[in-house]
Design a protein around this motif. Structure first.
Motif, mmCIF file in Angstrom:
data_model
loop_
_atom_site.group_PDB
_atom_site.id
_atom_site.type_symbol
_atom_site.label_atom_id
_atom_site.label_comp_id
_atom_site.label_asym_id
_atom_site.label_seq_id
_atom_site.Cartn_x
_atom_site.Cartn_y
_atom_site.Cartn_z
ATOM 1 N N VAL A 179 6.085 -6.938 -5.232
ATOM 2 C CA VAL A 179 6.218 -8.057 -6.162
ATOM 3 C C VAL A 179 5.648 -9.328 -5.547
ATOM 4 O O VAL A 179 5.073 -10.162 -6.247
ATOM 5 N N GLU A 180 5.791 -9.499 -4.241
ATOM 6 C CA GLU A 180 5.243 -10.685 -3.578
ATOM 7 C C GLU A 180 3.728 -10.741 -3.701
ATOM 8 O O GLU A 180 3.054 -9.704 -3.774
ATOM 9 N N GLN A 181 3.207 -11.935 -3.702
ATOM 10 C CA GLN A 181 1.775 -12.136 -3.821
ATOM 11 C C GLN A 181 1.051 -11.563 -2.602
ATOM 12 O O GLN A 181 1.455 -11.776 -1.459
ATOM 13 N N ASN A 182 -0.020 -10.799 -2.855
ATOM 14 C CA ASN A 182 -0.912 -10.248 -1.821
ATOM 15 C C ASN A 182 -0.269 -9.160 -0.970
ATOM 16 O O ASN A 182 -0.845 -8.764 0.046
ATOM 17 N N LYS A 183 0.890 -8.670 -1.341
ATOM 18 C CA LYS A 183 1.510 -7.606 -0.555
ATOM 19 C C LYS A 183 0.960 -6.250 -0.977
ATOM 20 O O LYS A 183 0.768 -5.979 -2.164
ATOM 21 N N MET A 184 0.676 -5.381 0.006
ATOM 22 C CA MET A 184 0.146 -4.060 -0.297
ATOM 23 C C MET A 184 1.199 -3.212 -1.004
ATOM 24 O O MET A 184 2.357 -3.166 -0.584
ATOM 25 N N CYS A 185 0.789 -2.536 -2.061
ATOM 26 C CA CYS A 185 1.691 -1.652 -2.799
ATOM 27 C C CYS A 185 1.723 -0.273 -2.143
ATOM 28 O O CYS A 185 0.763 0.149 -1.490
ATOM 29 N N MET A 186 2.819 0.410 -2.334
ATOM 30 C CA MET A 186 2.950 1.737 -1.743
ATOM 31 C C MET A 186 1.910 2.702 -2.300
ATOM 32 O O MET A 186 1.404 3.561 -1.578
ATOM 33 N N ALA A 187 1.580 2.592 -3.587
ATOM 34 C CA ALA A 187 0.573 3.476 -4.169
ATOM 35 C C ALA A 187 -0.778 3.281 -3.490
ATOM 36 O O ALA A 187 -1.500 4.236 -3.210
ATOM 37 N N GLU A 188 -1.120 2.013 -3.200
ATOM 38 C CA GLU A 188 -2.381 1.737 -2.507
ATOM 39 C C GLU A 188 -2.341 2.274 -1.083
ATOM 40 O O GLU A 188 -3.305 2.890 -0.604
ATOM 41 N N MET A 189 -1.218 2.092 -0.400
ATOM 42 C CA MET A 189 -1.101 2.578 0.967
ATOM 43 C C MET A 189 -1.226 4.099 1.030
ATOM 44 O O MET A 189 -1.931 4.655 1.886
ATOM 45 N N MET A 190 -0.578 4.798 0.082
ATOM 46 C CA MET A 190 -0.663 6.258 0.080
ATOM 47 C C MET A 190 -2.064 6.736 -0.256
ATOM 48 O O MET A 190 -2.549 7.729 0.301
ATOM 49 N N ALA A 191 -2.738 6.021 -1.174
ATOM 50 C CA ALA A 191 -4.102 6.399 -1.510
ATOM 51 C C ALA A 191 -5.029 6.208 -0.318
ATOM 52 O O ALA A 191 -5.903 7.046 -0.048
ATOM 53 N N LEU A 192 -4.864 5.127 0.421
ATOM 54 C CA LEU A 192 -5.685 4.901 1.615
ATOM 55 C C LEU A 192 -5.406 5.948 2.681
ATOM 56 O O LEU A 192 -6.318 6.460 3.337
#
Length: 402
Positions: free
Chosen positions: A286-299
């Motif tokens: 929710v915080e601005q510019n924080k990496m989402c878990m979905a993005e982290m798992m995709a990477l």
């Protein structure tokens, strides 16, 4: 004269009995088909167990009375140690009860799977060709947030749904695990941080019902209750119009303020809601510019971010820890968050409303079969094509512009 002290003792317990008399039998007085079937399962299981419990209790009293020391007519057989008929009864009867309970529980567990769309609205009414009414639920400290994605409004500690229509709850939590429970509607389901759970239910009768958090989750747990209103369609439309008229915008900064621990929060509504808010709450970004878990798992699925990730490496800090002042130092420095690599286009793809494009699949449950639900996919897709994102992420730290 001894009777008077005993009466005095019983009269002292009268207030406690009066207090218990005011309790409502929420579980045994359901107002929805799912809760009704759960009540039947509970009563059937209790009845099967009473087949053993009642005879055992009766025989305990009978044996104690018959073989009391003052009964001289009782047969004394100190060398008796075996009876085939007796062994058959004490082993066969419980075994049959366990088999019946196991079959009943297995069928009931799959039939009442909270993730499974409803197969009927009631005994006499099938499910119409209509999409479920969707409600997104976030368990906060210590209050419930309800988001209505189709209506674009939200409420805190107050739930309103149309009567006699299937309701699909999507649930998550902001900090600690909690349990969402409306006894008159459906069963209990966990709401957990970083995860999305599902619950399907229906109200067959209009009215006001009790909803609560059925799991201890902290100091303000006792006040984490809400009223669930089952309304006719016209009355529900009026409730939505009233929520819009009250104003208020639930965006990401307002959500972060609302998420801060508070107790016994009065019901409130919001006229507008950030459409990405629930998905960001699930993905803990929710915080601005924080990496989402979905993005982290995709990477991670693509092999990681390489050398560029070394300057961006930190624990995925739970949102609540920073706001509570409990976040621990990372590598000896002040807590910091994992910065997102996503472009606006990537974020739009990640938080697109996939629910509308996925039709409801209803399973024929006659005969009952234990068919598992399809495995959910990553919001970004496990086989996604993000060459530019990954290429930029793997560049040397000096060349990477974050």
């Amino acid at each position: 004269m001894r009777i008077l002290p005993r009466l005095a003792r019983f009269s002292a317990l009268a207030p406690a009995f009066l207090a218990l008399a005011a309790c409502k039998m929420e579980v045994l007085k359901p107002s929805g088909d799912i809760a009704e079937r759960q009540k039947d399962l509970l009563l059937a299981s209790t009845g099967l167990m009473l087949i053993i419990i009642i005879p055992v209790m009766a025989l305990t009293i009978l044996f104690a009375w018959r073989y009391r020391a003052s009964n001289k007519k009782a047969t004394y057989r100190p060398d008796w140690d075996h009876s085939t008929k007796f062994e058959l009864v004490i082993w066969a009867a419980p075994l049959l009860i366990i088999i019946c309970l196991g079959a009943l529980t297995w069928v009931g567990t799959h039939l009442l799977d909270p993730y499974r769309p409803l197969d009927r609205l009631s005994v006499s009414e099938p499910v119409p060709d209509q999409e479920p009414f969707r409600v997104e639920v976030v368990a906060l400290d210590w209050k419930w947030l309800f988001i209505y994605p189709e209506e674009g409004v939200a409420s805190v500690n107050e739930l309103a749904v149309p009567v006699n229509r299937e309701v699909e709850f999507s649930l998550t939590a902001s900090s600690v695990m909690n349990a969402f429970y409306i006894p008159a509607m459906a069963g209990m389901i966990y709401a957990m941080p970083g995860m999305e759970t599902k619950l399907h239910g229906v109200f067959n009768n209009g009215g006001e019902y009790q909803g609560l958090a059925s799991h201890y989750s902290g100091h303000g747990f006792s006040g984490m209750r809400f009223k669930a209103h089952a309304l006719e369609p016209a009355a529900f439309d009026e409730w939505v119009d009233e929520a819009r008229a009250n104003g208020g915008v639930l965006d990401r900064p307002r959500y972060l303020e609302l998420e801060a621990p508070s107790e016994n929060v009065k019901p409130m509504t919001f006229a507008e809601v950030d459409p990405e808010l629930f998905d960001r709450a699930v993905n803990m970004c929710v915080e601005q510019n924080k990496m989402c878990m979905a993005e982290m798992m995709a990477l991670d699925d693509q092999g990681g971010t390489g050398l560029a990730g070394t300057i961006n490496m930190a624990q995925l800090t739970y949102d609540k820890e920073i706001r509570r002042g409990l976040a621990r130092p990372v590598f000896g420095q002040e807590p910091f968050m994992v910065t997102s690599f996503c472009t606006p286009a990537d974020s739009a793809r990640m938080f697109s409303d996939l629910r509308q494009s996925q039709p409801v699949v209803r399973v024929d449950q006659t005969p009952m079969r234990g068919i598992a639900l399809p495995r959910p996919e990553n919001r970004l897709g496990l086989g996604m094509d993000m060459p530019r994102l990954i290429q930029d992420a793997r560049r040397p730290a000096a060349d990477n512009q974050l």
